[in-house]
Scaffold this active site. Structure first.
Site, PDB file in Angstrom:
ATOM      1  N   GLY A 188     -13.125   2.554  -1.961  1.00 57.24           N
ATOM      2  CA  GLY A 188     -11.726   2.145  -2.074  1.00 57.24           C
ATOM      3  C   GLY A 188     -11.565   0.924  -2.953  1.00 57.24           C
ATOM      4  CG  LEU A 189     -13.979  -1.842  -2.989  1.00 60.71           C
ATOM      5  CD1 LEU A 189     -15.317  -2.566  -2.845  1.00 60.71           C
ATOM      6  CD2 LEU A 189     -12.839  -2.728  -2.479  1.00 60.71           C
ATOM      7  CB  SER A 190     -10.283   0.860  -8.096  1.00 60.60           C
ATOM      8  OG  SER A 190      -9.188   1.512  -7.577  1.00 60.60           O
ATOM      9  CB  SER A 191     -16.091   2.680  -8.865  1.00 57.49           C
ATOM     10  OG  SER A 191     -15.973   3.990  -8.356  1.00 57.49           O
ATOM     11  CB  SER A 192     -12.213   6.232 -10.371  1.00 56.58           C
ATOM     12  OG  SER A 192     -11.115   5.774  -9.615  1.00 56.58           O
TER      13      SER A 192
ATOM     14  CB  THR B  21       4.431   0.078  -2.492  1.00 50.01           C
ATOM     15  OG1 THR B  21       3.252  -0.661  -2.848  1.00 50.01           O
ATOM     16  CG2 THR B  21       4.774  -0.205  -1.039  1.00 50.01           C
TER      17      THR B  21
ATOM     18  CD  GLU C  40      -3.108  -0.262   0.127  1.00 47.68           C
ATOM     19  OE1 GLU C  40      -3.291   0.192  -1.020  1.00 47.68           O
ATOM     20  OE2 GLU C  40      -3.602  -1.323   0.527  1.00 47.68           O
TER      21      GLU C  40
ATOM     22  CG  ASP D 241      -6.339   1.857  -7.970  1.00 44.53           C
ATOM     23  OD1 ASP D 241      -5.719   1.066  -7.242  1.00 44.53           O
ATOM     24  OD2 ASP D 241      -6.730   2.982  -7.589  1.00 44.53           O
TER      25      ASP D 241
HETATM   26  P1  ADP Z   1     -13.282   4.716  -5.996  1.00 47.04           P
HETATM   27  O1  ADP Z   1     -12.452   4.667  -7.225  1.00 47.04           O
HETATM   28  O2  ADP Z   1     -12.557   4.246  -4.788  1.00 47.04           O
HETATM   29  O3  ADP Z   1     -14.596   4.022  -6.131  1.00 47.04           O
HETATM   30  P2  ADP Z   1     -13.240   7.504  -6.597  1.00 47.04           P
HETATM   31  O4  ADP Z   1     -13.647   8.706  -5.849  1.00 47.04           O
HETATM   32  O5  ADP Z   1     -11.845   7.404  -7.083  1.00 47.04           O
HETATM   33  O6  ADP Z   1     -13.638   6.245  -5.721  1.00 47.04           O
HETATM   34  O7  ADP Z   1     -14.161   7.345  -7.889  1.00 47.04           O
HETATM   35  C1  ADP Z   1     -15.560   7.429  -7.782  1.00 47.04           C
HETATM   36  C2  ADP Z   1     -16.082   8.310  -8.898  1.00 47.04           C
HETATM   37  O8  ADP Z   1     -16.033   7.594 -10.145  1.00 47.04           O
HETATM   38  C3  ADP Z   1     -17.542   8.661  -8.724  1.00 47.04           C
HETATM   39  O9  ADP Z   1     -17.680   9.810  -7.902  1.00 47.04           O
HETATM   40  C4  ADP Z   1     -17.957   8.944 -10.168  1.00 47.04           C
HETATM   41  O10 ADP Z   1     -17.531  10.225 -10.581  1.00 47.04           O
HETATM   42  C5  ADP Z   1     -17.153   7.915 -10.937  1.00 47.04           C
HETATM   43  N1  ADP Z   1     -17.952   6.689 -11.102  1.00 47.04           N
HETATM   44  C6  ADP Z   1     -17.730   5.484 -10.537  1.00 47.04           C
HETATM   45  N2  ADP Z   1     -18.679   4.593 -10.912  1.00 47.04           N
HETATM   46  C7  ADP Z   1     -19.534   5.257 -11.719  1.00 47.04           C
HETATM   47  C8  ADP Z   1     -20.731   4.909 -12.426  1.00 47.04           C
HETATM   48  N3  ADP Z   1     -21.247   3.689 -12.350  1.00 47.04           N
HETATM   49  N4  ADP Z   1     -21.325   5.874 -13.159  1.00 47.04           N
HETATM   50  C9  ADP Z   1     -20.810   7.111 -13.229  1.00 47.04           C
HETATM   51  N5  ADP Z   1     -19.710   7.489 -12.587  1.00 47.04           N
HETATM   52  C10 ADP Z   1     -19.061   6.599 -11.855  1.00 47.04           C
HETATM   53 MG    MG Z   2     -10.654   5.773  -7.499  1.00 45.03          MG
END
Ligand code: ADP
Ligand code: MG
Length: 380
Positions: free
Chosen positions: A121-125, A32, A30, A169
């Site tokens: 923190g599971l990297s949806s971004s 790193t 982490e 990520d």
């Molecule tokens: P994490 O990556 O840990 O989930 P982040 O703050 O880095 O958190 O990213 C979350 C952002 O990514 C959300 O605020 C949004 O802008 C975008 N995002 C994630 N999933 C979606 C989705 N399904 N539809 C639209 N935007 C999304």
């Molecule tokens: Mg993110």
């Protein structure tokens, strides 16, 4: 409704294809990645699924089934960094970074839907970036490799969205494989797939999403990063990756600043913990990684100081109620922890964590198994 049907309803035509990219959880290593060190994430079964159609008129249309609001319409030749927090910045950033790199991306219609929890923190971004990058790579026949796509996706997040993340990520989302953790060297992006399938060993790796995100996190990441760079500068190495674990005591003795010393100790020892986990998994001794995970948590809590009461409560409760090991994972100050536990004990440990949260007056956590799953792929 599936994304294909959603796309057709929204845009009135069929998409050219459907792609998926997963979120990830990091097993060990982490803070790193930006020190050019080692990490070991695994891709989750949770994915962003996107339907896209190519356009050749310079228009980029974006829609998410998960966000209320109209279709976002942009022109690819007029893209400018969008640091206002709008979600469209992630996919638009990918189109921008591809064009900046000289790839002829002339527009697309995009509709997506996700099962990756956001902000946990599971990297949806990263999943959102990688699914866009893979789809555009396919639609435009760019022939980019997975590490190249991951690097471009990271650059989109750094330079277009304005978030100074490392490359872990995006690499996890782009390169994960089922039944494996990804041993990643963040210097040259070389990867080794390490067999890791807790269920087949009678184990479970639980993700505990604390449902909290402390505002402190944003500035703290940049501060830790700057502190690590300062440590490397004082030690005369390009990155902390270049401090061998055996040389750590001598290196620490040369640092006068207590804060920098703690950061260096965390990074160099966490790189070493990645090595130890790899060796244990190679030897088939999965249970033995538990204490290494817990050691990693102590280092993040006491040396890097990025934990929070909720994360500490997960780790303390899990280890006290029979888990093999546990640690916070990701950027810290909230988000998720992981817990390695005998499968037969998973319910008992989960219940103990839920009760501890209830007793502390915290929001109920969300607990689910981290099943090492496939990375980004075309679905149809
Ligand atoms: P994490 O990556 O840990 O989930 P982040 O703050 O880095 O958190 O990213 C979350 C952002 O990514 C959300 O605020 C949004 O802008 C975008 N995002 C994630 N999933 C979606 C989705 N399904 N539809 C639209 N935007 C999304
Ligand atoms: Mg993110």
């Amino acid at each position: 409704m599936g994304v294909r049907e959603g796309f057709e309803e929204l845009y009135g035509t069929a998409p050219d294809g459907v792609w998926a990219a997963p979120g990830r959880v990091n097993l060990i290593g982490e803070y790193t990645d930006f020190n050019e060190g080692f990490v070991m994430p695994l891709a989750l079964p949770h994915t962003v699924v996107a339907a896209l159609a190519r356009r050749d008129d310079g228009v980029l249309r974006l829609h998410s089934a998960d966000v209320a609001g109209p279709v976002v319409e942009l022109r690819v030749d007029a893209l400018e960094p969008l640091t206002d927090g709008s979600w469209g910045a992630y996919p638009a950033g990918v189109a921008w970074v591809l064009r900046e790199a000289g790839h002829p991306v002339t527009g697309a219609d995009v509709h997506l839907s996700s099962t990756v929890p956001t902000g946990a923190g599971l990297s949806s971004s990263a999943a959102l970036e990688v699914v866009t990058a893979l789809a555009l790579d396919d639609l435009y026949g760019l022939g980019l490799t997975r590490p190249e796509l991951a690097r471009l996706a990271q650059r989109a997040e750094n330079d277009f969205v304005g978030v100074p993340c490392g490359v872990m990520d995006q690499m996890a989302s782009a390169c994960g494989t089922e039944g494996h953790a990804l041993h990643l060297d963040c210097r040259d992006l070389s990867v080794r797939q390490i067999p890791f399938d807790p269920a087949s060993q009678g184990l479970a790796l639980l993700v505990v999403d604390t449902r909290v995100r402390h505002a402190l996190g944003d500035g703290a990441y940049a501060e830790r990063r700057a502190g690590c760079e300062e440590g490397a500068r004082q030690l005369g190495v390009p990155y902390l990756r270049d401090v061998a674990y055996g040389d750590l005591p001598a290196a620490l003795a040369r640092l006068s600043d207590e804060r920098v010393r703690r950061y260096v100790r965390h990074v160099v020892s966490d790189d070493h913990r990645v090595d130890r986990v790899v060796a244990l998994l190679d030897a088939g001794d999965v249970r033995a990684i538990g204490p290494v995970l817990t050691e990693g948590h102590v280092s993040l809590r006491d040396d890097l100081r990025i934990s929070c009461p909720e994360l500490d409560l997960v780790v303390d409760t899990a280890t006290a109620s029979g888990a093999l090991g546990a640690r916070m994972t990701g950027g810290g100050f909230g988000g998720s922890a992981i817990v390695l536990v005998e499968a037969s004990e998973a319910d008992t440990v989960t219940k103990a964590i839920e009760e501890a949260f209830d007793a502390a007056g915290f929001t109920a956590p969300r607990v689910f198994p981290a099943v090492p799953s496939a990375g980004a792929r075309r679905l149809g």
